[in-house]
Design a protein around this motif. Structure first.
Motif, PDB file in Angstrom:
ATOM      1  N   GLN A 192       0.858  -1.194   0.000  1.00 36.75           N
ATOM      2  CA  GLN A 192       0.000   0.000   0.000  1.00 36.75           C
ATOM      3  C   GLN A 192       0.889   1.238   0.000  1.00 36.75           C
ATOM      4  OE1 GLN A 192      -3.454  -0.100  -0.050  1.00 36.75           O
ATOM      5  NE2 GLN A 192      -3.289  -2.323  -0.286  1.00 36.75           N
ATOM      6  N   SER A 193       1.643   1.403  -1.066  1.00 36.76           N
ATOM      7  CA  SER A 193       2.658   2.462  -1.108  1.00 36.76           C
ATOM      8  C   SER A 193       2.192   3.685  -1.884  1.00 36.76           C
ATOM      9  CB  SER A 193       3.951   1.911  -1.733  1.00 36.76           C
ATOM     10  OG  SER A 193       3.697   1.352  -3.011  1.00 36.76           O
ATOM     11  N   PHE A 194       0.890   3.921  -1.895  1.00 37.28           N
ATOM     12  CA  PHE A 194       0.304   5.055  -2.612  1.00 37.28           C
ATOM     13  C   PHE A 194      -0.717   5.724  -1.705  1.00 37.28           C
ATOM     14  CE2 PHE A 194      -1.324   0.911  -3.870  1.00 37.28           C
ATOM     15  CZ  PHE A 194      -2.640   0.963  -3.417  1.00 37.28           C
ATOM     16  N   GLY A 197      -7.163   7.477  -2.176  1.00 41.32           N
ATOM     17  CA  GLY A 197      -7.802   8.209  -3.247  1.00 41.32           C
ATOM     18  C   GLY A 197      -6.945   8.367  -4.480  1.00 41.32           C
ATOM     19  N   ALA A 198      -5.852   7.617  -4.574  1.00 42.48           N
ATOM     20  CA  ALA A 198      -4.966   7.725  -5.728  1.00 42.48           C
ATOM     21  C   ALA A 198      -5.680   7.275  -6.995  1.00 42.48           C
ATOM     22  CB  ALA A 198      -3.714   6.874  -5.507  1.00 42.48           C
ATOM     23  N   THR A 199      -5.349   7.909  -8.092  1.00 41.24           N
ATOM     24  CA  THR A 199      -5.876   7.497  -9.393  1.00 41.24           C
ATOM     25  C   THR A 199      -5.196   6.196  -9.821  1.00 41.24           C
ATOM     26  OG1 THR A 199      -4.183   8.692 -10.631  1.00 41.24           O
ATOM     27  CG2 THR A 199      -6.188   9.922 -10.011  1.00 41.24           C
ATOM     28  N   GLY A 200      -5.718   5.605 -10.873  1.00 44.71           N
ATOM     29  CA  GLY A 200      -5.113   4.372 -11.377  1.00 44.71           C
ATOM     30  C   GLY A 200      -3.665   4.557 -11.776  1.00 44.71           C
ATOM     31  N   ASP A 201      -3.371   5.682 -12.419  1.00 39.34           N
ATOM     32  CA  ASP A 201      -1.990   5.955 -12.819  1.00 39.34           C
ATOM     33  C   ASP A 201      -1.093   6.131 -11.603  1.00 39.34           C
ATOM     34  OD1 ASP A 201      -2.651   5.801 -15.469  1.00 39.34           O
ATOM     35  OD2 ASP A 201      -2.762   7.971 -15.786  1.00 39.34           O
ATOM     36  N   GLU A 202      -1.612   6.809 -10.572  1.00 41.12           N
ATOM     37  CA  GLU A 202      -0.822   7.011  -9.352  1.00 41.12           C
ATOM     38  C   GLU A 202      -0.576   5.697  -8.628  1.00 41.12           C
ATOM     39  OE1 GLU A 202      -2.073  11.555  -8.039  1.00 41.12           O
ATOM     40  OE2 GLU A 202      -3.379   9.867  -7.504  1.00 41.12           O
ATOM     41  N   VAL A 203      -1.590   4.843  -8.593  1.00 38.84           N
ATOM     42  CA  VAL A 203      -1.412   3.526  -7.963  1.00 38.84           C
ATOM     43  C   VAL A 203      -0.302   2.757  -8.667  1.00 38.84           C
ATOM     44  CG1 VAL A 203      -2.478   1.271  -7.572  1.00 38.84           C
ATOM     45  CG2 VAL A 203      -3.762   3.364  -7.053  1.00 38.84           C
ATOM     46  N   THR A 204      -0.335   2.767  -9.992  1.00 33.88           N
ATOM     47  CA  THR A 204       0.695   2.061 -10.759  1.00 33.88           C
ATOM     48  C   THR A 204       2.076   2.657 -10.489  1.00 33.88           C
ATOM     49  OG1 THR A 204      -0.878   1.522 -12.505  1.00 33.88           O
ATOM     50  CG2 THR A 204       1.458   1.436 -13.080  1.00 33.88           C
ATOM     51  N   ARG A 205       2.158   3.995 -10.538  1.00 36.60           N
ATOM     52  CA  ARG A 205       3.450   4.649 -10.357  1.00 36.60           C
ATOM     53  C   ARG A 205       4.043   4.368  -8.990  1.00 36.60           C
ATOM     54  NH1 ARG A 205       4.756  11.206 -10.215  1.00 36.60           N
ATOM     55  NH2 ARG A 205       7.000  10.959  -9.786  1.00 36.60           N
ATOM     56  N   TRP A 206       3.253   4.595  -7.921  1.00 40.61           N
ATOM     57  CA  TRP A 206       3.809   4.493  -6.571  1.00 40.61           C
ATOM     58  C   TRP A 206       3.866   3.060  -6.062  1.00 40.61           C
ATOM     59  CZ3 TRP A 206       6.479   8.436  -6.415  1.00 40.61           C
ATOM     60  CH2 TRP A 206       6.013   9.709  -6.699  1.00 40.61           C
ATOM     61  N   SER A 207       3.275   2.129  -6.802  1.00 39.09           N
ATOM     62  CA  SER A 207       3.476   0.719  -6.470  1.00 39.09           C
ATOM     63  C   SER A 207       4.846   0.250  -6.940  1.00 39.09           C
ATOM     64  CB  SER A 207       2.382  -0.145  -7.105  1.00 39.09           C
ATOM     65  OG  SER A 207       1.123   0.125  -6.521  1.00 39.09           O
ATOM     66  N   SER A 211       8.659   5.841  -3.474  1.00 42.85           N
ATOM     67  CA  SER A 211       9.053   7.154  -2.965  1.00 42.85           C
ATOM     68  C   SER A 211       7.942   7.832  -2.180  1.00 42.85           C
ATOM     69  CB  SER A 211       9.503   8.064  -4.110  1.00 42.85           C
ATOM     70  OG  SER A 211      10.665   7.569  -4.733  1.00 42.85           O
ATOM     71  N   TRP A 212       6.696   7.682  -2.623  1.00 43.55           N
ATOM     72  CA  TRP A 212       5.607   8.323  -1.885  1.00 43.55           C
ATOM     73  C   TRP A 212       5.540   7.779  -0.464  1.00 43.55           C
ATOM     74  CZ3 TRP A 212       1.474   6.823   0.980  1.00 43.55           C
ATOM     75  CH2 TRP A 212       0.635   7.849   1.418  1.00 43.55           C
ATOM     76  N   LEU A 213       5.650   6.464  -0.315  1.00 48.49           N
ATOM     77  CA  LEU A 213       5.584   5.839   1.010  1.00 48.49           C
ATOM     78  C   LEU A 213       6.764   6.293   1.869  1.00 48.49           C
ATOM     79  CD1 LEU A 213       4.408   3.872   3.058  1.00 48.49           C
ATOM     80  CD2 LEU A 213       5.596   2.012   1.858  1.00 48.49           C
ATOM     81  N   ALA A 214       7.956   6.333   1.295  1.00 49.13           N
ATOM     82  CA  ALA A 214       9.127   6.758   2.065  1.00 49.13           C
ATOM     83  C   ALA A 214       8.985   8.209   2.520  1.00 49.13           C
ATOM     84  CB  ALA A 214      10.394   6.586   1.230  1.00 49.13           C
ATOM     85  N   ARG A 215       8.494   9.088   1.637  1.00 51.76           N
ATOM     86  CA  ARG A 215       8.287  10.488   2.026  1.00 51.76           C
ATOM     87  C   ARG A 215       7.234  10.599   3.121  1.00 51.76           C
ATOM     88  NH1 ARG A 215       8.314  11.579  -3.754  1.00 51.76           N
ATOM     89  NH2 ARG A 215      10.256  12.621  -4.372  1.00 51.76           N
ATOM     90  N   ASP A 216       6.177   9.817   3.003  1.00 53.02           N
ATOM     91  CA  ASP A 216       5.116   9.854   4.005  1.00 53.02           C
ATOM     92  C   ASP A 216       5.655   9.446   5.371  1.00 53.02           C
ATOM     93  OD1 ASP A 216       2.232   9.964   4.827  1.00 53.02           O
ATOM     94  OD2 ASP A 216       2.554   7.805   5.122  1.00 53.02           O
ATOM     95  N   LEU A 217       6.466   8.394   5.421  1.00 52.50           N
ATOM     96  CA  LEU A 217       7.051   7.955   6.688  1.00 52.50           C
ATOM     97  C   LEU A 217       8.032   8.997   7.230  1.00 52.50           C
ATOM     98  CD1 LEU A 217       7.692   4.192   5.861  1.00 52.50           C
ATOM     99  CD2 LEU A 217       6.058   5.071   7.533  1.00 52.50           C
ATOM    100  N   LEU A 218       8.850   9.552   6.353  1.00 50.70           N
ATOM    101  CA  LEU A 218       9.793  10.574   6.798  1.00 50.70           C
ATOM    102  C   LEU A 218       9.068  11.749   7.446  1.00 50.70           C
ATOM    103  CD1 LEU A 218      12.316  10.612   3.811  1.00 50.70           C
ATOM    104  CD2 LEU A 218      12.874  10.099   6.190  1.00 50.70           C
TER     105      LEU A 218
END
Length: 357
Positions: A192-194, A197-207, A211-218
């Protein structure tokens, strides 16, 4: 230890008083362990900073018990008091002792001097290795992740309602592993690295790019300080190395997987990943060769993660590329394993580790 060093440490070093140690107890601090005798009353001249104190009782039949211990961040001249509890074969901490008596021990610490062993600084490489393994671990991290007074073991925790062993599923290796008592490592799900409410393209990209998950944790957990994230990675590894703690092993693998899968963040924060490789190399350097082969390389984990990272290094990141190549050379020399170059046409199901002659 020479007298000048001993005198300097006596003015800043900490003390661990240990009363009523049973016969043949294995007692250790950091990289040093002994079988203690009847006159043993603890350790003195402990350098300020983080240390791991551990022990293992020996049965009448000579069978070594489970290693248990606790992390403690020693302040300058701090005196820590522990007492052996023969009923539980464990330590009583200061909350279970007479506070007036504990205070008297502190005031009269020099009375115990001849029965306390000095913290071993000879050879100095042992302490230097310990510092390299723990330099990003803060007292706050220890309090958050190990709220039970820094305690670590590999005994399974119990559910208060069912008294059944709690398991966590490590889906990457496809088996059950025990969740140890009192461990509060930062939870995150690599699947679940996105964002919500992510769009389909965002789900694909951040899966594909974590980076999105790492930034969120940071941002949420580590106050935008990547050394705190690396500190948790260090604490997880030391829990495995010193206490054979597999919750620590799981968290370590999760963090390595995360940090090797951040294509976008690598371009933004290359120095963060140089620090990451420093931490990883120090950790791998502490692993016996059979441990690396049997545990850390399971399912080609290290090789596949580094191969993923290699694809994410920006062409203009000369320092990061140089540091990555140095790590590859270290692994080849230390373990006689070679990380192949990335090849987009290669079948991902094929082995990615080549054992060298």
């Amino acid at each position: 230890m020479d007298q000048e060093t001993a005198n300097a440490l006596f003015n800043v070093g900490g003390f661990l008083l240990f009363f009523n140690a049973p016969p043949n107890l294995e007692f250790g601090i950091d990289y040093n362990a002994w079988t203690v005798g009847p006159l043993f009353k603890g350790v003195k001249l402990i350098p300020p900073g983080l240390h791991f104190i551990y022990f293992s009782a020996t049965s009448k039949e000579g069978v070594q018990g489970i290693r248990t211990g606790f992390f403690k961040y020693f302040e300058s001249q701090e005196v820590v008091v522990r007492e052996w509890n023969p009923a539980s074969e464990d330590l009583r901490d200061e909350t279970e002792l007479d506070p007036d008596q504990v205070e008297r021990y502190r005031l009269n610490i020099r009375d115990f001097d001849r029965n306390m062993g000095p913290y071993p600084l000879d050879p100095p490489t042992f302490y230097q290795r310990w510092q390299r393994l723990t330099n990003y671990i803060t007292p706050g991290l220890v309090r958050r992740i190990l709220p039970n007074n820094g305690r670590v073991s590999h005994l399974p925790s119990k559910s208060a309602s069912t008294d059944e062993v709690l398991d966590v599923k490590d889906k990457r290796v496809g088996r059950q592993v025990e969740k140890e008592e009192g461990m509060e490592f930062t939870y995150f799900d690599l699947r679940q690295s996105f964002p919500r409410g992510a769009t389909g393209d965002e789900v694909t990209r951040w899966s594909l790019d974590k980076s999105w998950l790492a930034r969120d944790l940071l941002q949420r957990v580590y106050r935008n300080n990547h050394t705190l994230m690396l500190g948790e990675m260090q604490l997880a590894f030391v829990c495995l190395l010193m206490a054979q703690n597999f919750s620590g092993f799981n968290q370590w693998k999760h963090l390595v997987h995360l940090l090797c899968s951040c294509e976008d963040l690598v371009q933004e924060k290359p120095n963060m990943f140089i620090d990451f490789f420093d931490v990883l190399q120090y950790q791998l350097d502490e692993c016996p060769e059979d441990f690396f082969r049997d545990i850390l390389s399971e399912n080609n984990f290290i090789a596949s993660m580094l191969k993923t990272f290699a694809r994410n290094i920006p062409p203009n990141s000369v320092d990061l590329r140089s540091r990555f190549e140095r790590l590859k050379k270290f692994i080849a020399t230390r373990f006689k394993w070679e990380i192949p170059e990335s090849d987009s046409d290669e079948d991902d199901d094929e082995p990615v580790v080549v054992e060298m002659e």
